[in-house]
Every structure is written in C-alpha cells, then in structure tokens.
Design a protein around this motif. Structure first.
Motif, PDB file in Angstrom:
ATOM      1  N   ASN A 109       0.742  -1.201   0.050  1.00 38.05           N
ATOM      2  CA  ASN A 109      -0.157  -0.061   0.117  1.00 38.05           C
ATOM      3  C   ASN A 109       0.699   1.210   0.067  1.00 38.05           C
ATOM      4  O   ASN A 109       0.430   2.292  -0.532  1.00 38.05           O
ATOM      5  N   ASP A 110       1.783   1.260   0.755  1.00 42.98           N
ATOM      6  CA  ASP A 110       2.705   2.418   0.915  1.00 42.98           C
ATOM      7  C   ASP A 110       3.549   2.841  -0.390  1.00 42.98           C
ATOM      8  O   ASP A 110       3.508   3.817  -0.865  1.00 42.98           O
ATOM      9  N   GLN A 111       4.178   1.875  -1.087  1.00 44.84           N
ATOM     10  CA  GLN A 111       4.676   1.995  -2.429  1.00 44.84           C
ATOM     11  C   GLN A 111       3.693   2.091  -3.256  1.00 44.84           C
ATOM     12  O   GLN A 111       4.138   3.067  -4.327  1.00 44.84           O
ATOM     13  N   ASP A 340      -5.524  -0.347   8.626  1.00 48.20           N
ATOM     14  CA  ASP A 340      -4.620   0.479   7.541  1.00 48.20           C
ATOM     15  C   ASP A 340      -4.741   1.799   8.068  1.00 48.20           C
ATOM     16  O   ASP A 340      -3.879   2.509   7.846  1.00 48.20           O
ATOM     17  N   ASP A 341      -5.853   2.440   8.292  1.00 48.27           N
ATOM     18  CA  ASP A 341      -6.244   3.776   8.649  1.00 48.27           C
ATOM     19  C   ASP A 341      -5.479   4.138   9.967  1.00 48.27           C
ATOM     20  O   ASP A 341      -4.721   5.164   9.879  1.00 48.27           O
ATOM     21  N   ARG A 342      -5.386   3.237  10.899  1.00 46.81           N
ATOM     22  CA  ARG A 342      -4.529   3.674  12.030  1.00 46.81           C
ATOM     23  C   ARG A 342      -3.053   3.730  11.800  1.00 46.81           C
ATOM     24  O   ARG A 342      -2.412   4.524  12.387  1.00 46.81           O
ATOM     25  N   ARG A 343      -2.767   2.609  11.215  1.00 50.73           N
ATOM     26  CA  ARG A 343      -1.175   2.815  10.695  1.00 50.73           C
ATOM     27  C   ARG A 343      -1.041   4.055  10.097  1.00 50.73           C
ATOM     28  O   ARG A 343       0.188   4.512  10.296  1.00 50.73           O
ATOM     29  N   ALA A 344      -1.739   4.297   8.974  1.00 51.66           N
ATOM     30  CA  ALA A 344      -1.315   5.570   8.202  1.00 51.66           C
ATOM     31  C   ALA A 344      -1.512   6.777   9.041  1.00 51.66           C
ATOM     32  O   ALA A 344      -0.666   7.430   8.734  1.00 51.66           O
ATOM     33  N   GLU A 345      -2.316   6.836   9.956  1.00 50.52           N
ATOM     34  CA  GLU A 345      -2.339   7.995  10.887  1.00 50.52           C
ATOM     35  C   GLU A 345      -1.085   7.926  11.762  1.00 50.52           C
ATOM     36  O   GLU A 345      -0.448   9.262  11.977  1.00 50.52           O
ATOM     37  N   ILE A 346      -0.621   6.903  12.044  1.00 55.73           N
ATOM     38  CA  ILE A 346       0.678   6.931  13.111  1.00 55.73           C
ATOM     39  C   ILE A 346       1.759   7.413  12.216  1.00 55.73           C
ATOM     40  O   ILE A 346       2.592   8.164  12.659  1.00 55.73           O
ATOM     41  N   GLU A 347       1.870   6.989  11.109  1.00 52.07           N
ATOM     42  CA  GLU A 347       2.983   7.060  10.158  1.00 52.07           C
ATOM     43  C   GLU A 347       2.851   8.581   9.979  1.00 52.07           C
ATOM     44  O   GLU A 347       3.989   9.428   9.904  1.00 52.07           O
ATOM     45  N   GLN A 348       1.740   9.066   9.756  1.00 55.65           N
ATOM     46  CA  GLN A 348       1.856  10.774   9.169  1.00 55.65           C
ATOM     47  C   GLN A 348       2.039  11.438  10.353  1.00 55.65           C
ATOM     48  O   GLN A 348       2.778  12.603  10.348  1.00 55.65           O
ATOM     49  N   GLY A 349       1.735  11.022  11.678  1.00 56.17           N
ATOM     50  CA  GLY A 349       2.279  11.628  12.853  1.00 56.17           C
ATOM     51  C   GLY A 349       3.631  11.730  13.013  1.00 56.17           C
ATOM     52  O   GLY A 349       4.096  12.668  13.666  1.00 56.17           O
ATOM     53  N   LEU A 350       4.102  10.594  12.555  1.00 57.96           N
ATOM     54  CA  LEU A 350       5.683  10.766  12.799  1.00 57.96           C
ATOM     55  C   LEU A 350       6.249  11.541  11.708  1.00 57.96           C
ATOM     56  O   LEU A 350       7.243  12.384  12.151  1.00 57.96           O
ATOM     57  N   HIS A 351       5.666  11.805  10.608  1.00 52.30           N
ATOM     58  CA  HIS A 351       6.220  12.686   9.387  1.00 52.30           C
ATOM     59  C   HIS A 351       6.135  14.206   9.986  1.00 52.30           C
ATOM     60  O   HIS A 351       7.041  14.746  10.001  1.00 52.30           O
ATOM     61  N   ASP A 352       4.864  14.317  10.694  1.00 53.49           N
ATOM     62  CA  ASP A 352       4.591  15.816  10.967  1.00 53.49           C
ATOM     63  C   ASP A 352       4.942  16.154  12.317  1.00 53.49           C
ATOM     64  O   ASP A 352       4.797  17.439  12.791  1.00 53.49           O
ATOM     65  N   VAL A 368       8.502   1.124   5.017  1.00 55.92           N
ATOM     66  CA  VAL A 368       7.330   2.284   5.252  1.00 55.92           C
ATOM     67  C   VAL A 368       8.001   3.398   5.536  1.00 55.92           C
ATOM     68  O   VAL A 368       8.935   3.428   6.350  1.00 55.92           O
ATOM     69  N   ASP A 369       7.836   4.665   4.957  1.00 55.58           N
ATOM     70  CA  ASP A 369       8.257   5.639   5.154  1.00 55.58           C
ATOM     71  C   ASP A 369       7.699   6.521   6.184  1.00 55.58           C
ATOM     72  O   ASP A 369       6.429   6.933   6.189  1.00 55.58           O
ATOM     73  N   VAL A 370       8.578   6.800   7.257  1.00 55.35           N
ATOM     74  CA  VAL A 370       8.129   7.255   8.611  1.00 55.35           C
ATOM     75  C   VAL A 370       9.182   8.703   8.694  1.00 55.35           C
ATOM     76  O   VAL A 370       9.166   9.312   9.704  1.00 55.35           O
ATOM     77  N   GLY A 371       9.901   9.027   7.631  1.00 54.81           N
ATOM     78  CA  GLY A 371      10.681  10.015   8.015  1.00 54.81           C
ATOM     79  C   GLY A 371      11.881   9.935   8.731  1.00 54.81           C
ATOM     80  O   GLY A 371      12.233   8.760   8.783  1.00 54.81           O
ATOM     81  N   GLY A 372      12.538  10.809   9.329  1.00 58.70           N
ATOM     82  CA  GLY A 372      13.728  10.706   9.919  1.00 58.70           C
ATOM     83  C   GLY A 372      13.319  11.022  11.569  1.00 58.70           C
ATOM     84  O   GLY A 372      12.606  11.864  12.012  1.00 58.70           O
ATOM     85  N   LEU A 373      13.901  10.049  12.391  1.00 58.23           N
ATOM     86  CA  LEU A 373      13.685  10.132  13.804  1.00 58.23           C
ATOM     87  C   LEU A 373      15.011  10.666  14.759  1.00 58.23           C
ATOM     88  O   LEU A 373      16.016  10.531  14.223  1.00 58.23           O
ATOM     89  N   ASP A 374      14.686  11.114  15.895  1.00 58.85           N
ATOM     90  CA  ASP A 374      15.807  11.570  16.506  1.00 58.85           C
ATOM     91  C   ASP A 374      16.723  10.395  17.295  1.00 58.85           C
ATOM     92  O   ASP A 374      17.893  10.421  17.313  1.00 58.85           O
ATOM     93  N   ALA A 375      15.848   9.450  17.815  1.00 65.29           N
ATOM     94  CA  ALA A 375      16.359   8.329  18.575  1.00 65.29           C
ATOM     95  C   ALA A 375      15.533   6.991  18.010  1.00 65.29           C
ATOM     96  O   ALA A 375      14.343   7.216  17.957  1.00 65.29           O
ATOM     97  N   VAL A 376      16.189   5.938  18.382  1.00 60.40           N
ATOM     98  CA  VAL A 376      15.804   4.350  18.055  1.00 60.40           C
ATOM     99  C   VAL A 376      16.270   3.681  19.371  1.00 60.40           C
ATOM    100  O   VAL A 376      17.564   3.828  19.591  1.00 60.40           O
ATOM    101  N   LEU A 377      15.352   2.983  19.985  1.00 60.57           N
ATOM    102  CA  LEU A 377      15.679   2.295  21.212  1.00 60.57           C
ATOM    103  C   LEU A 377      15.606   0.790  20.470  1.00 60.57           C
ATOM    104  O   LEU A 377      14.362   0.547  20.177  1.00 60.57           O
ATOM    105  N   LEU A 378      16.510  -0.219  20.818  1.00 63.33           N
ATOM    106  CA  LEU A 378      16.082  -1.510  20.497  1.00 63.33           C
ATOM    107  C   LEU A 378      15.695  -2.281  21.876  1.00 63.33           C
ATOM    108  O   LEU A 378      16.819  -2.426  22.722  1.00 63.33           O
ATOM    109  N   ASP A 379      14.672  -3.029  22.004  1.00 62.79           N
ATOM    110  CA  ASP A 379      14.207  -3.373  23.307  1.00 62.79           C
ATOM    111  C   ASP A 379      14.562  -4.876  23.164  1.00 62.79           C
ATOM    112  O   ASP A 379      13.981  -5.831  22.870  1.00 62.79           O
ATOM    113  N   GLY A 380      15.954  -5.214  23.629  1.00 61.28           N
ATOM    114  CA  GLY A 380      16.538  -6.517  23.293  1.00 61.28           C
ATOM    115  C   GLY A 380      17.235  -6.522  21.918  1.00 61.28           C
ATOM    116  O   GLY A 380      16.800  -5.938  21.012  1.00 61.28           O
TER     117      GLY A 380
END
Length: 772
Positions: A109-111, A340-352, A368-380
């Motif tokens: 869907n994203d592509q 799908d709608d909820r995932r798209a809403e979260i992805e857009q929220g990360l973008h903006d 899935v394109d979510v833009g750039g983040l300040d930090a990523v944590l790997l839980d394990g």
C-alpha cells in the motif's frame, strides 16, 4: 545530542549500564549522472529528488544495460528509485509492464501510493498506470484492476501464488506478454520456509514468462546481508552471474551515536535464577520516557505486539505522572494488527511531529516511510546484526545527529553482543538462507506449475535435479497425467482441485488449532505442533495485552478453549525427544579435531510433550509441575550431528558431569546459529545423548525446525568450525560460574535445563574448535 548522552551517562539510575559507546560518522552525499525524460525528472523533482545518488544511478544504469540488479543498502537510502525509474521509463516508452512483489500488504500500500502519485504527475498521456492486487480487494475490485490493465502491478507473493499465476493464460496474458521488470522488495525477508515457498513461486513465474516469450529482469532490494547476490539468485531462480551488485550507500547522513546498555543483574542464589538481569523492557521504558521528555522523537522496536501495546500504555502513564500530559497523548503503539487507517495515521504523525514516541514491532522496520527520527531504542538485541542496523537506520533526519540505544536482554545473543560490541560493528552481517529444493513443499509447487502450464522434461531447469524422479512419483500417484505431443513428452495436473489453494506460503502442513474464548470468540489459530506447546491445558497464553489460561484442548475438533486470568506466572513445556537418522548425506570433521566426525543427514525427530512447569513471572522461581497426555509428533527434516570419540568422552567425564556438558554445548551452539544465519532461534532444535543407536557413541544433533529443512543446518554443517569457535567465545566470555541464560540455559529446553555443566561444555567446545 552530545548533551543528551552526557545527561543520560550522569543519571544515577543508569550508572554502570552503558557497556559500549561509539559514534558512526556521517557522510556527504555523492551523486551520479542519469539522463531522465523531462516529465519523469519533473515528477521526481516535485518530491525533492533533483539528482540521483551515485548508488541509485549505478542501479538504474545497470537495469538499462539489461542486468539483473540487487541493491543491498541500509534503510532510508532510496532503494526504490532503482526500480521506479525503469518501471516508469518502460511504461512510457512501449507500455512495458512491471511486477512489484513485497512480503506485506502494508508495504504494498505504501509503495502503491508513492508510485501512483508519480504516475499522476506524469499525466494520462504517459501511459503509466499503477494498481495493487491484494487479498483485501473484493472480487469486483480485482476485476476492475484487470480491466484497467496497469503497467505497474503490486502484489504479495501470496496473491501471485493464489490469484495471478493460476489465471495467467486466461486473465493476465496482456500483462505477461509485456512483462519486462520484476521487483522483489525486501528480498532478505524471503528466508526459511516462507522464502523456500516464494523461491518456488518465482520459478513458476519464470516458466510462465517463457511461455509468453517474456524475459523480465529482476531488481531486488535488500537490507545489508552477508550474501545478497547468492540469496537474490536463490530466491529468483536466476543465475548469480547475471546480477549486478550495488552495496555502497552514497546518500547523505549525520553522525549516529550508538549506546549499548546492559541492565544490572539481580542478586542470584546460584540456582535457576542465577545470572538473571533486570527486565530489558523496564529499562527501555525508562530510557524512552526520558528521551521523549527531553524532546527527542523516539521509536522503540520490541519483539511482540502485546509488549508494544503494554509498554506504550505504561510509558504514557509515566509521562502523565511527570506532568507531561501532552507528550503522553503523543505516545502510541504500532503493530501489524492495527487497521490500515490507524497505521497511516501514526505514520503521518511521525512525519509531521505530532507523534513523539512509538513502541513498535518489526512492522516499522521494513520500507514504510516514516521520515527521520531523533532516536531509536532496541528493546533487546533484534537477533541479527542485519535487523539491528535496519531498525537503527530509522534514526536520523538529514544530516542531523541521531541516537541508537541497544538495551540487552538476558539471553545468549544479547549478552554476547554487549560483552563483545566489536562483533556488532566490525563483523560481516549474517547470510540469508532458503531452500527451494525442500522435498516437503516442492511436490505441491510442481503440481501447481502443471496446473498453470503443462510440464516439460526441461523444467528441471526450474525445479532442480530431483525433478524427473518427482514427476514419476506424482504420475504414479495420479497427480500428474502424461501426454505425448508432436513436441515431446508433457504432463498436466490430473485432478479437478486447485493445488495453489491447498497450500499456504507461510507454513508447512495443513492442521491448525483454533483458539477460542469460553464465549466462543475466535482470537487466533496455531499450527498443530505450536498448539501442543503453547495451548495445552493449563498453559498461560498472552494475546493483544490480555492473559488467558487454556482450560481445554480438544484435538478431535482442533479447538483450544481459553479463559481470562490474572495469573502472575508463566508456563513452559517439558518433553522427550528421539532422533532417527534416515540417511547420512555428507561427512567431514572438525579442522582442530580430525577424530571428531561431523555429518549432515536426513533425520526424523519425534517429540512427546510430557508436562509443563509453572514459574513466577518476576523471579523465575519454580512453582510446580503438571503432567500432560498429548500425542507424539514427528518431523522429517535435515540435521548436522557430531560424534565424540572414546578418548575425548573419557576426558570430558573426568572433567565433570558429562551428560550436562554435552547438553550445555548443544544449547550454546543452537543459540549462536542466528549469529551466522538469518533465522530465529526457534528455527533450529537439538538433542544430545550419551549413546545413540545410529553411531553407538555419544552424539550431539542440531536439526532444522521445519519439515524438509530450509538450509540452516546444511549451512551450519559447511561452517561447523566457525560455529564452534563463535560458540566457545560466547560461553567463555560469560562470567557466571555454573551456567545462566546468557550462555548455556535455554528458555525452550524441554528438560528444564537439567542437567547442565558449563565447565564440561567449555572443555568440549575448546577441543573441537582448537581454542584454549
């Protein structure tokens, strides 16, 4: 970012937890020259792409030159342009078609949205049209897609298998006659049994293309893995010599600060709980809340949906307790079960920027394109270096600095990596493994191919050297019918059913157990073997943040009944195993121990679950055992095994508990498989025995956990010396005395980790690896 890291380092709570700290430098972009049609150049420019990076240009030019291409570069490096440009060009020039295949509908869907937007900018006159063809479409919607005859079609392997290949001659001839490009996105995901299925689906695709006089190029996109060309060739059925490899990322990036965290140990008593550490989930949650509160947009990658849901809720609660109500409302969980709608809403929220923090499963790891983040944590530790850098690559906004934190769990791989961080940053990534020659699934795909287009003797080019014998067997069984034509021998599928719909690409076997609540609500299903392990009477089962107890398992109806519970314990099964060697296929020995024979074999593993334990969720303390009366299961698969000579066995017996030593060595070697090969630690199993009837000696087995084998132990056999050396290093660098979850204990052990002798295991591993 330096200020944030200094602040974290100085916090008393985190004292001593940072095991390693390093900065991977950023880089300036390098561009390449690619001549583009003015319309396409304009469409890309409207999306901020004025010039192609050098690696994108190299890939596009290789496709234009007629090569197959595998692009193996990190997350967010712009791999999609390697196929977008050729797909658009070929559609505009002569209505050439492109098939895009990806493992998840969300990625499709994203592509599709991105490609459709470019096609719209090109205009109707360009002739470029984009459509998706997935199981989410209704029958009328699928018909409408075929009627529109798109030039770019996006589908999952499942839909290619069920909905396109079986109808190629009747409904899709217009598409295959013009097919010039096949894109296999996230090709590293096609491994194990799923990858083996997909490799055979693509071989069926190749056959049909020949029938339509089409010869499409493959463009494969991959994360950074150890064998991108070999793996792409195995999955697609094309010659590895036909592939052009692009594996240098020339996009711009900022510096990435990596922190490896190790939660402190609990005070142990030397028993079962010895060596256990404070929960990685809890430590990750605290770090996540601190970073979000300091203004860093942060994503946590964790291993399970229910973990993501629970700790997103807990994180928001803690932020509210700190008075950060707006930030609490901006923390969410992301996982594949969302709409799908909820995932798209979260992805857009990360973008903006409206979403400030996310707890996610691997669903955000893919393209899935979510833009750039300040930090990523790997839980394990994610289980592989590939996944570690794939997920960590989500951090970074342009050339701004970013932070990646790896918070280790207590098991072998996690602790090995944080104790030896150089292996994470300096060792080559793991190799992907798949097995299109799997004799369990190959017959079904050959039948499916015969249903799609009659088989010919030279189809052994697609289905391997066992094809002639397999066709004879299927003919004798009545599945294939032989026809003699002017052009030679042919075989057609001899039944009225659909072989495609008789198999799933994601599993092997057709017996599932339904999971239902007392009220009759269906909450999921498990394969038969998994149900015996996870849904036996008395089992604690977690689903979508709710804890259930299994109150009944009806194997006549294949239904498990669950009831909600507030139990604060977990359950694990106990079992007996036996392995029969059906045929020895290859033999070698350890380089450092020529008298220790190593074999690769076809085996049958028989397993009987005999009972289960209850253990306290916090301490792991044993609360009790219960017996079970469940049927025996069997697995025909592949295994490697090694046989200990009498003199080595005598020395090991003098050193301590021999049975515990070979058991501990078996656990440790299994745990290190994911360090060399892309797999889950449950994809392999083992058995150690002081006397096996096939060898008449003490023997250690490691077997593929899938019917027919998926290539894991075949590759482990080929690299047995490296596997032994790595395992020895892992066990000896653990500073516990008697063995713990970080070295020789296994959470999947059917004998409750009894007996285990770490010192004897070290002696054995040193002997076969040549290490002191």
């Amino acid at each position: 970012m330096d200020e944030t890291i200094s602040w974290l380092r100085e916090r008393p709570y985190y004292a001593g937890q940072i095991e390693d700290e390093r900065t991977l430098p950023g880089r300036e972009a390098a561009h390449g020259d690619v001549a583009l049609d003015d319309r396409l150049a304009g469409a890309l420019a409207s999306r901020g792409v004025d010039r192609l990076y050098a690696h994108q240009a190299e890939a596009v030019n290789a496709v234009r030159d007629g090569d197959d291409v595998v692009l193996a570069t990190p997350t967010a490096s712009g791999k999609s342009l390697a196929y977008t440009v050729p797909a658009m060009e070929r559609a505009m020039d002569h209505r050439g078609t492109t098939l895009y295949v990806a493992p998840q509908v969300a990625l499709i869907n994203d592509q599709a949205e991105t490609l459709a937007a470019i096609a719209e900018d090109l205009g109707f006159a360009s002739g470029v049209t984009v459509d998706r063809y997935t199981g989410q479409l209704s029958r009328s919607e699928k018909r409408a897609v075929r009627d529109r005859q798109p030039t770019v079609l996006l589908a999952t392997p499942d839909m290619l298998h069920y909905g396109i290949l079986p109808h190629a001659h009747r409904l899709w001839d217009w598409f295959f006659e013009r097919l010039e490009t096949v894109v296999v996105d996230e090709v590293h995901e096609y491994r194990g049994i799923f990858g083996s299925h997909v490799a055979l689906v693509l071989r069926r695709l190749n056959r049909l293309c020949e029938r339509f006089d089409a010869d499409p190029q493959y463009v494969c996109c991959s994360a950074t893995i150890g064998n991108p060309v070999e793996h792409a060739a195995t999955v697609t059925g094309h010659d590895p010599d036909d592939y052009h490899l692009v594996d240098t990322d020339t996009s711009a990036s900022g510096p990435t600060h990596w922190l490896c965290w190790n939660p402190p140990e609990y005070e142990g008593d030397g028993g079962w709980g010895s060596g256990r550490r404070r929960s990685a989930h809890v430590e990750t949650k605290r770090l996540f809340v601190d970073l979000v509160e300091r203004g860093l947009q942060t994503v946590v990658f964790t291993g399970a949906r229910q973990t993501a849901e629970r700790y997103a809720t807990d994180s928001a609660k803690e932020l509210r307790q700190r008075g950060e109500h707006d930030l609490a409302d901006a923390v969410v969980a992301y996982q594949a079960a969302l709409t799908d709608d909820r995932r798209a809403e979260i992805e857009q929220g990360l973008h903006d920027g409206d979403v400030r923090g996310v707890w996610s499963t691997s669903a955000l790891e893919l393209g899935v394109d979510v833009g750039g983040l300040d930090a990523v944590l790997l839980d394990g530790y994610p289980g592989t270096r590939m996944a570690t850098f794939q997920r960590g690559g989500r951090a970074g906004r342009g050339t701004d600095p970013s932070l990646v934190g790896l918070i280790a769990g207590e098991d072998q791989l996690d602790q090995y990596v944080v104790r030896n961080p150089h292996v994470l940053f300096e060792e080559a990534p793991e190799r992907a493994v798949t097995n299109p020659a799997n004799e369990t699934i190959l017959p079904d795909h050959v039948c499916a191919a015969a249903r799609e287009s009659w088989l010919k003797p030279d189809d052994d080019r697609h289905f391997g050297q066992t094809f002639p014998a397999l066709v004879s067997d299927l003919e004798a069984a009545g599945d294939l019918e032989r026809r003699t034509t002017d052009d030679g021998m042919r075989w057609i599928y001899g039944n009225d059913d659909s072989p495609q719909h008789e198999m799933s690409l994601r599993t092997v076997g057709d017996r599932d157990v339904q999971l239902r609540t007392r009220d009759g609500d269906r909450i999921g299903s498990l394969s038969f073997g998994d149900a015996l392990r996870d849904a036996h009477p008395g089992a604690i089962y977690h689903h979508q943040g709710t804890t259930y107890e299994v109150v009944d398992l009806d194997l006549d109806a294949d239904v498990a009944t669950l009831d909600r519970t507030w139990a604060d314990y977990f359950t694990s099964t106990l079992h007996d195993k036996a392995i029969t060697v059906e045929a020895d296929l290859a033999e070698t020995s350890f380089d450092a121990a020529p008298d220790v024979t190593v074999r690769f074999a076809a085996v049958e593993m028989r397993k009987q679950i005999t009972g289960y334990e209850r253990r306290d969720s916090s301490s792991g303390e044993l609360l009790g055992e219960r017996s079970l009366d469940l049927p025996e299961t069997s697995l025909e698969t592949k295994a490697l095994y090694y046989v200990l000579p009498d003199d080595l066995e005598a020395r090991l017996r003098d050193a301590g508990d021999f049975d515990g030593g070979i058991h501990a060595a078996e656990h440790a070697m299994i745990s290190m498989f994911p360090f060399s090969f892309l797999c889950d630690r449950r994809d392999v199993g083992g058995l150690s025995t002081p006397l096996h009837p096939h060898t008449n000696r003490s023997t250690i087995f490691i077997y593929d956990g899938h019917p027919g084998g998926v290539g894991l132990t075949r590759n482990g056999y080929a690299e047995i010396d490296d596997l032994a050396a790595t395992t020895h290093e892992m066990v000896t660098t653990c500073d516990c005395e008697g063995g713990c979850p970080a070295c020789v204990q296994s959470p999947h052990c059917g004998n409750a980790n009894d007996p285990l002798d770490k010192s004897v295991a070290i002696y054995l591993l040193a002997a076969v690896s040549g290490r002191d």
